[in-house]
Design a protein around this motif. Structure first.
Motif, PDB file in Angstrom:
ATOM      1  N   LYS A 258       0.829  -1.208   0.000  1.00  0.00           N
ATOM      2  CA  LYS A 258       0.000   0.000   0.000  1.00  0.00           C
ATOM      3  C   LYS A 258       0.864   1.260   0.000  1.00  0.00           C
ATOM      4  CE  LYS A 258      -3.674  -2.389   2.460  1.00  0.00           C
ATOM      5  NZ  LYS A 258      -4.244  -2.671   3.780  1.00  0.00           N
ATOM      6  N   VAL A 259       1.952   1.222   0.772  1.00  0.00           N
ATOM      7  CA  VAL A 259       2.869   2.372   0.808  1.00  0.00           C
ATOM      8  C   VAL A 259       3.474   2.605  -0.575  1.00  0.00           C
ATOM      9  CG1 VAL A 259       5.104   3.161   1.694  1.00  0.00           C
ATOM     10  CG2 VAL A 259       3.385   2.250   3.268  1.00  0.00           C
ATOM     11  N   GLN A 260       3.903   1.517  -1.236  1.00  0.00           N
ATOM     12  CA  GLN A 260       4.488   1.650  -2.567  1.00  0.00           C
ATOM     13  C   GLN A 260       3.458   2.160  -3.581  1.00  0.00           C
ATOM     14  OE1 GLN A 260       7.725   1.374  -3.175  1.00  0.00           O
ATOM     15  NE2 GLN A 260       7.984   0.887  -0.995  1.00  0.00           N
ATOM     16  N   ASN A 261       2.230   1.650  -3.480  1.00  0.00           N
ATOM     17  CA  ASN A 261       1.169   2.118  -4.385  1.00  0.00           C
ATOM     18  C   ASN A 261       0.856   3.588  -4.171  1.00  0.00           C
ATOM     19  OD1 ASN A 261       0.853  -0.397  -5.572  1.00  0.00           O
ATOM     20  ND2 ASN A 261      -0.766  -1.052  -4.167  1.00  0.00           N
ATOM     21  N   LEU A 262       0.803   3.988  -2.906  1.00  0.00           N
ATOM     22  CA  LEU A 262       0.528   5.390  -2.601  1.00  0.00           C
ATOM     23  C   LEU A 262       1.662   6.293  -3.082  1.00  0.00           C
ATOM     24  CD1 LEU A 262      -1.063   5.086   0.952  1.00  0.00           C
ATOM     25  CD2 LEU A 262      -2.182   5.986  -1.089  1.00  0.00           C
ATOM     26  N   LYS A 263       2.895   5.817  -2.942  1.00  0.00           N
ATOM     27  CA  LYS A 263       4.046   6.594  -3.425  1.00  0.00           C
ATOM     28  C   LYS A 263       3.977   6.759  -4.940  1.00  0.00           C
ATOM     29  CE  LYS A 263       7.492   5.648   0.187  1.00  0.00           C
ATOM     30  NZ  LYS A 263       8.775   4.972   0.500  1.00  0.00           N
ATOM     31  N   GLY A 264       3.664   5.666  -5.640  1.00  0.00           N
ATOM     32  CA  GLY A 264       3.540   5.739  -7.099  1.00  0.00           C
ATOM     33  C   GLY A 264       2.410   6.654  -7.510  1.00  0.00           C
ATOM     34  N   ARG A 265       1.275   6.543  -6.819  1.00  0.00           N
ATOM     35  CA  ARG A 265       0.123   7.388  -7.103  1.00  0.00           C
ATOM     36  C   ARG A 265       0.457   8.854  -6.864  1.00  0.00           C
ATOM     37  NH1 ARG A 265      -3.920   8.440 -10.194  1.00  0.00           N
ATOM     38  NH2 ARG A 265      -5.667   9.482  -9.175  1.00  0.00           N
TER      39      ARG A 265
END
Length: 424
Positions: A93-100
């Motif tokens: 989730k952290v990686q997805n949020l960073k990408g987003r």
């Protein structure tokens, strides 16, 4: 569309977090209950080890302590497994949020560059007047208005995503710290488990030196239990006989009424089909009330409350062997706390209250089922009394200086394994 995707992501995060929290809460509650049982076992073990004489209660307490400790370690491992899964999910989730967030900032930077190129009113007016007709000019005016609104929304959404990312990082950090604490707790419990096993080895070594005395004590307990079991069987046999007699009396009464009616109508007496119960269970549930109570008792299999509010099982159902001594249990033995109340596990009727060799025994009938409570120091119910679930029926007595209760479940006179009926 982007806003919808983001909302779905937030909902998924909240759902997974709630599910994990619920599972973690259940495991934590189970672990705390096990710890209370371990502490109670330690106190009881200290009572038994204070004397030089080795007792069966002492051996059972050590075995129970080891079993409880192993179950607690298994619970800790389950907690860590859940945490590993949550850490993995939160990392994603952290990686997805960073990408987003990176995509949003890139998109927003493009809007800023466009806004800078058209930063004054003159440029905006030129953009509108350069339209080929009125409709296009109107669309350009609406575009500029919507562009400004969209830019503000994107800025707010970037701030919200940054906050989500920050919160998720905090949760992930908390997960990692919790796992570290659980690892330390597991190491500590394994150390204590090794100590318990060493104590068991020492006790079994001591057992070989006191084998003769220990066998005598086991034999005495077996004789005492045999006397109690005979009384239990006799009580249940009387209940079965009374139930069968009642069925027969009701059958004869129906035949008498049918014959009298036939005579009054001047016709032959009818043949009434016999409806005698074929089994003990059928006899015990021959009335609608008994059948209803039996069904209710059976429907609660696996969820009945423990006969003691605090305690742990030290002797299980069936055959057992300790060194060269052996025996058989028709129920289970609970070690509990001093002065612990003993309670009925279900609604029923007290069919017997008796004292055998200084030990009070209470037998409660639940239709075709019976629950038996042995080794009570005192009782607070009387024969023929109706009792309710969790109602106190007495106080646990002591065996070898340790508060113990022997508990049985019988169906039509056939012993059942109580552990399959009780909730864990």
């Amino acid at each position: 569309m982007k806003l919808k995707t983001a909302l779905l992501l937030v909902v998924a995060i909240l759902f997974c977090t709630a599910t994990f929290a619920q599972t973690s809460k259940e495991l934590k509650r189970k672990k705390e209950a096990l710890q209370r049982e371990i502490e109670l076992a330690e106190r009881n073990l200290n009572k038994t080890t204070s004397g030089k004489k080795l007792t069966l209660s002492q051996i059972n307490a050590i075995r129970a302590q080891i079993s409880l400790r192993q179950e607690k370690i298994a619970t800790i491992n389950s907690e860590m497994k859940n945490l590993d899964q949550q850490i993995h999910e939160n990392t994603n989730k952290v990686q997805n949020l960073k990408g987003r967030l990176a995509d949003l900032k890139k998109e927003y930077a493009g809007m800023i560059r466009f806004a800078q190129r058209n930063r004054n009113a003159y440029d905006k007016m030129m953009f509108i007047f350069a339209a080929s007709d009125f409709n296009q000019a109107y669309k350009r005016i609406k575009y500029l208005q919507q562009f400004g609104q969209y830019r503000k929304k994107q800025a707010a959404y970037i701030q919200g995503t940054e906050q989500q990312l920050s919160n998720q990082i905090v949760v992930l950090d908390k997960n990692l710290k919790s796992k570290g604490s659980l690892l330390k707790e597991e190491v500590n419990e394994k150390t204590k488990l090794d100590k318990n096993k060493n104590e068991q080895t020492a006790v079994l070594s001591k057992l070989s030196k006191q084998e003769k005395q220990f066998k005598q004590d086991i034999q005495k307990k077996k004789q005492q239990q045999a006397a109690i079991d005979r009384e239990i069987r006799a009580v249940i046999a009387r209940e079965i006989a009374a139930a069968k007699k009642k069925v027969e009396e009701e059958e004869r009464e129906r035949e008498r009424i049918a014959a009298a009616k036939a005579k009054a109508e001047n016709r032959p007496a009818p043949t009434v089909a016999a409806s005698k119960p074929k089994t003990n269970s059928e006899a015990l549930r021959s009335t609608p009330e008994a059948a209803k109570l039996s069904d209710a008792f059976e429907a609660n299999r696996g969820s009945l409350p423990s006969p003691v509010s605090t305690g742990y099982i030290t002797a299980r159902f069936g055959a057992y062997k300790v060194d060269q001594a052996s025996g058989k249990n028709d129920g289970v033995t609970f070690q509990t706390s001093e002065g612990a109340s003993v309670r009925s596990v279900f609604n029923g009727k007290v069919t017997r209250v008796t004292n055998i060799m200084g030990r009070w025994v209470v037998i409660i009938r639940h239709g075709e089922y019976f629950t038996i409570y042995t080794n009570l120091k005192s009782v607070s119910v009387s024969q023929g009394e109706n009792v309710s679930t969790k109602q106190t029926i007495g106080v646990a007595g002591e065996s070898d200086g340790v508060p113990e209760l022997e508990f049985q479940v019988s169906r039509g006179g056939v012993p059942q394994n109580p552990e399959s009926w009780l909730a864990r």
